[in-house]
Scaffold this motif. Structure first.
Motif, short mmCIF file in Angstrom:
data_model
loop_
_atom_site.label_atom_id
_atom_site.label_comp_id
_atom_site.label_asym_id
_atom_site.label_seq_id
_atom_site.Cartn_x
_atom_site.Cartn_y
_atom_site.Cartn_z
N UNK A 180 0.85 -1.14 0.07
CA UNK A 180 -0.18 0.05 0.02
C UNK A 180 0.94 1.26 0.26
N UNK A 181 0.47 2.58 -0.49
CA UNK A 181 -0.75 2.75 -1.03
C UNK A 181 -1.11 2.39 -2.49
N UNK A 182 -0.50 1.36 -3.15
CA UNK A 182 -0.66 0.76 -4.25
C UNK A 182 -2.16 -0.06 -3.71
N UNK A 183 -3.09 -0.19 -4.82
CA UNK A 183 -4.15 -0.99 -4.37
C UNK A 183 -4.36 -2.65 -4.70
N UNK A 197 -2.05 5.12 4.59
CA UNK A 197 -1.65 4.61 2.96
C UNK A 197 -2.50 3.54 2.86
N UNK A 198 -3.17 2.79 3.76
CA UNK A 198 -4.07 1.67 3.52
C UNK A 198 -5.48 2.35 2.95
N UNK A 199 -5.90 3.25 3.63
CA UNK A 199 -7.07 4.08 2.91
C UNK A 199 -6.89 4.54 1.65
N UNK A 210 -12.47 3.46 8.93
CA UNK A 210 -11.25 3.52 9.63
C UNK A 210 -11.17 3.20 11.05
N UNK A 211 -10.39 2.61 11.83
CA UNK A 211 -10.51 2.38 13.02
C UNK A 211 -9.15 3.37 13.71
N UNK A 212 -9.58 4.02 14.74
CA UNK A 212 -8.48 4.88 15.16
C UNK A 212 -7.74 4.20 16.48
N UNK A 213 -7.36 2.96 16.01
CA UNK A 213 -6.48 2.33 17.12
C UNK A 213 -4.98 3.01 17.32
N UNK A 229 -10.24 12.09 2.51
CA UNK A 229 -10.48 10.74 1.93
C UNK A 229 -11.87 10.47 1.51
N UNK A 230 -12.26 10.81 0.37
CA UNK A 230 -13.68 10.83 0.14
C UNK A 230 -14.40 9.14 0.26
N UNK A 231 -13.51 8.31 0.27
CA UNK A 231 -13.89 6.77 0.38
C UNK A 231 -14.17 6.49 1.71
N UNK A 232 -14.15 7.11 2.86
CA UNK A 232 -14.13 6.94 4.29
C UNK A 232 -15.78 6.95 4.52
#
Length: 224
Positions: free
Chosen positions: A149-152, A177-179, A191-194, A204-207
């Protein structure tokens, strides 16, 4: 008479480190130890933002030199991961609400996969240590894709193995990078805020949700 159209297959794709298990602090500590042995100081949060989701070999080359031969990179990565497993072993447990979420997903016929930058030994350490491997339709790790990541690549491969189109996948992540990898794959992301605060994920518009753990997720968001 026409029968109702079948609901398209859906999948939940989980990052592993920092998402299924809240362990990124232990990874960062092991990198700090690893680099300290080589006279390099790193700043923890900055390092996490820049590297979480990248493969170990990619991180080692970017900090210690792109010229390093593959066998040397493999040896160094093995050293770092051994330190990590030793540090985290006494604390191994799934993030709150994870078991309930995957039980519900299986009832609903949702495919489940892991998409991680972790090497095989860490995948085994976590998924077998918690007896979770049996729940997943696909497990894609560092050895299965060319690029971290950030590659899909990792999420696209997991979706393909599940037989699910990217737009019907929800990715669970804890790192920017994962998002971004999920965004490039055309996938929604929880997203987890661990490890990082919510504001690390603005832009990020996909969250679709930002939560502390799986227990905070609204069922209708995931199973609508």
């Amino acid at each position: 008479m026409h029968s109702a159209p079948a609901t398209p297959a859906r999948a939940f794709l989980f990052d592993m480190e920092g998402t299924i298990v809240d362990n990124m602090g232990f990874h960062t500590d092991s990198w700090i130890t690893f680099f300290a042995r080589r006279g390099r100081a790193i700043e923890a949060e900055e390092f996490f933002r820049a590297t979480a989701g990248r493969q170990g070999g990619e991180i080692i080359r970017s900090y210690l030199g792109e010229h390093l031969p593959d066998d040397e990179v493999a040896r160094l990565n093995h050293e770092k991961e051994s330190v990590y497993r030793e540090l985290y072993a006494p604390h191994l447990e799934a993030v709150t609400g994870f078991d309930a979420l995957i039980a519900r997903a299986k009832e609903q016929g949702v495919k489940l996969a892991v998409g991680t930058a972790a090497p095989p030994a860490n995948v085994a350490f976590t998924l077998d240590g918690l007896d979770l491997r049996r729940h997943f339709d696909a497990i894609v790790g560092a050895q299965d894709v060319a690029r971290g990541k950030p590659h899909p690549d990792v999420f696209l491969k997991a979706a393909e193995l599940c037989g699910v189109a990217p737009e019907h996948c929800i990715v669970f992540e804890d790192a920017p990078l994962g998002v971004e990898a999920a965004r490039r794959a055309g996938m929604s992301c929880v997203v987890l805020t661990t490890t990082l605060p919510p504001e690390a994920f603005t832009g990020f518009d996909n969250v679709i949700a930002i939560v502390r753990d799986f227990g905070e997720l609204k069922a209708e968001l995931l199973f609508a």
